[in-house]
Design a protein around this motif. Structure first.
Motif, PDB file in Angstrom:
ATOM      1  N   UNK A  12       0.839  -1.194   0.000  1.00  0.00           N
ATOM      2  CA  UNK A  12       0.000   0.000   0.000  1.00  0.00           C
ATOM      3  C   UNK A  12       0.874   1.245   0.000  1.00  0.00           C
ATOM      4  N   UNK A  13       2.038   1.146  -0.641  1.00  0.00           N
ATOM      5  CA  UNK A  13       2.935   2.290  -0.732  1.00  0.00           C
ATOM      6  C   UNK A  13       3.191   2.636  -2.199  1.00  0.00           C
ATOM      7  N   UNK A  14       3.373   3.922  -2.442  1.00  0.00           N
ATOM      8  CA  UNK A  14       3.914   4.393  -3.712  1.00  0.00           C
ATOM      9  C   UNK A  14       5.311   4.921  -3.393  1.00  0.00           C
ATOM     10  N   UNK A  15       6.304   4.448  -4.147  1.00  0.00           N
ATOM     11  CA  UNK A  15       7.696   4.741  -3.834  1.00  0.00           C
ATOM     12  C   UNK A  15       8.299   5.591  -4.937  1.00  0.00           C
ATOM     13  N   UNK A  16       9.002   6.653  -4.538  1.00  0.00           N
ATOM     14  CA  UNK A  16       9.721   7.524  -5.463  1.00  0.00           C
ATOM     15  C   UNK A  16      11.209   7.359  -5.203  1.00  0.00           C
ATOM     16  N   UNK A  17      11.963   6.946  -6.233  1.00  0.00           N
ATOM     17  CA  UNK A  17      13.403   6.784  -6.111  1.00  0.00           C
ATOM     18  C   UNK A  17      14.127   7.870  -6.866  1.00  0.00           C
ATOM     19  N   UNK A  18      15.000   8.616  -6.177  1.00  0.00           N
ATOM     20  CA  UNK A  18      15.717   9.739  -6.798  1.00  0.00           C
ATOM     21  C   UNK A  18      17.191   9.648  -6.401  1.00  0.00           C
ATOM     22  N   UNK A  62      11.314   8.384  -1.372  1.00  0.00           N
ATOM     23  CA  UNK A  62      10.087   8.954  -0.823  1.00  0.00           C
ATOM     24  C   UNK A  62       8.969   7.924  -0.859  1.00  0.00           C
ATOM     25  N   UNK A  63       8.112   7.943   0.168  1.00  0.00           N
ATOM     26  CA  UNK A  63       7.028   6.967   0.272  1.00  0.00           C
ATOM     27  C   UNK A  63       5.700   7.669   0.476  1.00  0.00           C
ATOM     28  N   UNK A  64       4.696   7.197  -0.229  1.00  0.00           N
ATOM     29  CA  UNK A  64       3.326   7.645  -0.023  1.00  0.00           C
ATOM     30  C   UNK A  64       2.514   6.425   0.410  1.00  0.00           C
ATOM     31  N   UNK A  65       1.905   6.523   1.591  1.00  0.00           N
ATOM     32  CA  UNK A  65       1.060   5.407   2.015  1.00  0.00           C
ATOM     33  C   UNK A  65      -0.290   5.555   1.345  1.00  0.00           C
ATOM     34  N   UNK A  66      -0.647   4.580   0.535  1.00  0.00           N
ATOM     35  CA  UNK A  66      -1.781   4.663  -0.371  1.00  0.00           C
ATOM     36  C   UNK A  66      -2.994   4.018   0.274  1.00  0.00           C
ATOM     37  N   UNK A  67      -3.935   4.825   0.744  1.00  0.00           N
ATOM     38  CA  UNK A  67      -5.138   4.320   1.384  1.00  0.00           C
ATOM     39  C   UNK A  67      -6.266   4.335   0.353  1.00  0.00           C
ATOM     40  N   UNK A  68      -6.473   3.233  -0.310  1.00  0.00           N
ATOM     41  CA  UNK A  68      -7.454   3.173  -1.413  1.00  0.00           C
ATOM     42  C   UNK A  68      -8.866   3.417  -0.950  1.00  0.00           C
ATOM     43  N   UNK A  69      -9.204   2.968   0.246  1.00  0.00           N
ATOM     44  CA  UNK A  69     -10.568   3.142   0.728  1.00  0.00           C
ATOM     45  C   UNK A  69     -10.900   4.631   0.894  1.00  0.00           C
ATOM     46  N   UNK A  70      -9.952   5.377   1.467  1.00  0.00           N
ATOM     47  CA  UNK A  70     -10.196   6.806   1.649  1.00  0.00           C
ATOM     48  C   UNK A  70     -10.278   7.512   0.315  1.00  0.00           C
TER      49      UNK A  70
END
Length: 372
Positions: free
Chosen positions: A315-321, A359-367
């Motif tokens: 449930x994460x979206x990851x950005x690699x830089x 960078x990480x975004x916790x992806x809450x699909x229900x919300x």
């Protein structure tokens, strides 16, 4: 009167028993001549012996069997009666005869028409023979039974051997027995993540105290490229000799994984490092980042489907830089891949921004769906 009454009762009872017997006879006749006979299906038992090209495998390799009548798969019960003999029992309700196939990992499957007694003499695949031969040779050179512990690192699996995958070579390592039926533990075999056109290399490392000794086979050869120390305290001359002896790209992989193993690096980090290719600051740092992320920002179960697989596993979206070794740790532990729309790499090197970041975004699909 008593005798007469008893006689009458005896005659009456005899008549009743006879009547019951006649009725049962009719029922049995109906079962034989009517539809009920179909419910009585005879069973068939066959003896199956399975012999392996490597005789020691008779004691620790259990085959699978498939029985077919035409295109119909037949269910059966299997009983092991000796190290390599089985009794298979199944319902014998086909007039088309039966065909049986014996197969197990590392061996070429065989099929026969079923008779009362069957013997399979299974032949090892080319990759299995390679794995078995180098393992036996490594045992001869390193004397596994006197070692404190054993580690195997191999690129076998994905790379092709004689135009087929080489995963059977790994099966041969697991099956090899060197002391009173003892085998190399499953957790002590690390598989390097490589491609179908890469070399098939093997490194066998034994630990005695704090010393590590290795024998290394490269490019599918049964002759070793290197035999000697691989410990972190090797001299410069020993290191140079090691590097000169290893012709392929895995010299650093073998040395770093072996010394991480003897230093007590956890199994999961060793697996990640084998996926990446070696132990380095990035693999260790990436592991620490993932552990902190899961502890303080645990994943949320998703309910939506995205552009990749049905509902991203993480449930994460990851950005690699701009991308580095720590990114491989994230891909390995979080299953965050581009195909699952979980990872995005941004190359900022052209702008001069070369510092590695995640960078990480916790992806809450229900919300996000509005279902609060």
């Amino acid at each position: 009167m008593v005798v007469k009454n008893n006689g009458k009762r005896f005659v009456f009872i005899l008549l009743v028993v006879t009547l019951i017997a006649l009725m049962m006879g009719n029922v049995c006749a109906e079962d034989v001549n009517g539809t009920n006979v179909d419910t009585i299906t005879p069973t068939k038992s066959i003896n199956v012996d399975v012999n392996y090209e490597y005789a020691n495998d008779n004691n620790n390799v259990i085959p699978d069997f498939y029985i077919y009548s035409g295109e119909d798969k037949i269910e059966y019960n299997k009983e092991l009666v000796s190290s390599n003999r089985f009794v298979l029992t199944f319902k014998d309700n086909s007039s088309n005869g039966y065909n049986i196939t014996a197969l197990t990992a590392g061996y070429i499957s065989q099929s026969q028409i079923i008779s009362d007694s069957i013997t399979f003499n299974l032949k090892a695949s080319d990759a299995y023979k390679l794995g078995r031969d180098v393992t036996a040779d490594a045992d001869r050179l390193l004397d596994f039974k006197t070692a404190d512990d054993i580690l195997v690192i191999t690129s076998a699996g994905v790379p092709k051997y004689n135009s087929r995958t080489s995963e059977d070579a790994v099966e041969a390592i697991y099956n090899y027995q060197y002391k009173y039926g003892q085998s190399i533990p499953y957790n002590n075999v690390l598989m390097l993540r490589q491609t179908a056109v890469d070399n098939i290399d093997f490194a066998f490392i034994v630990k005695r105290g704090n010393e590590l000794k290795a024998v290394i086979y490269e490019n599918g050869s049964r002759s070793y490229s290197y035999l000697g120390t691989i410990s972190e305290n090797m001299t410069r001359e020993q290191w140079n000799n090691y590097i000169r002896s290893i012709h392929g790209q895995n010299a650093w992989s073998f040395a770093s994984l072996a010394n991480g193993w003897v230093a007590g690096v956890s199994r999961e980090v060793l697996q990640e490092a084998a996926f990446h290719g070696h132990i380095c600051e990035g693999t260790l740092g990436g592991y620490s980042i993932v552990k902190a992320l899961i502890k303080y920002y645990p994943p949320v179960q998703e309910t939506l489907t995205g552009g990749g697989s049905p509902a991203d596993v993480t449930s994460y979206k990851v950005l690699g830089v701009p991308g580095g070794s720590d990114d491989d740790a994230v891909l390995f532990f979080l299953d965050a891949t581009i195909g699952k729309t979980s990872y995005v790499g941004i190359d900022t090197t052209a702008t001069g921004a070369t510092e590695n970041m995640l960078g990480f975004i916790r992806w809450d699909a229900k919300s996000l769906s509005g279902d609060l």
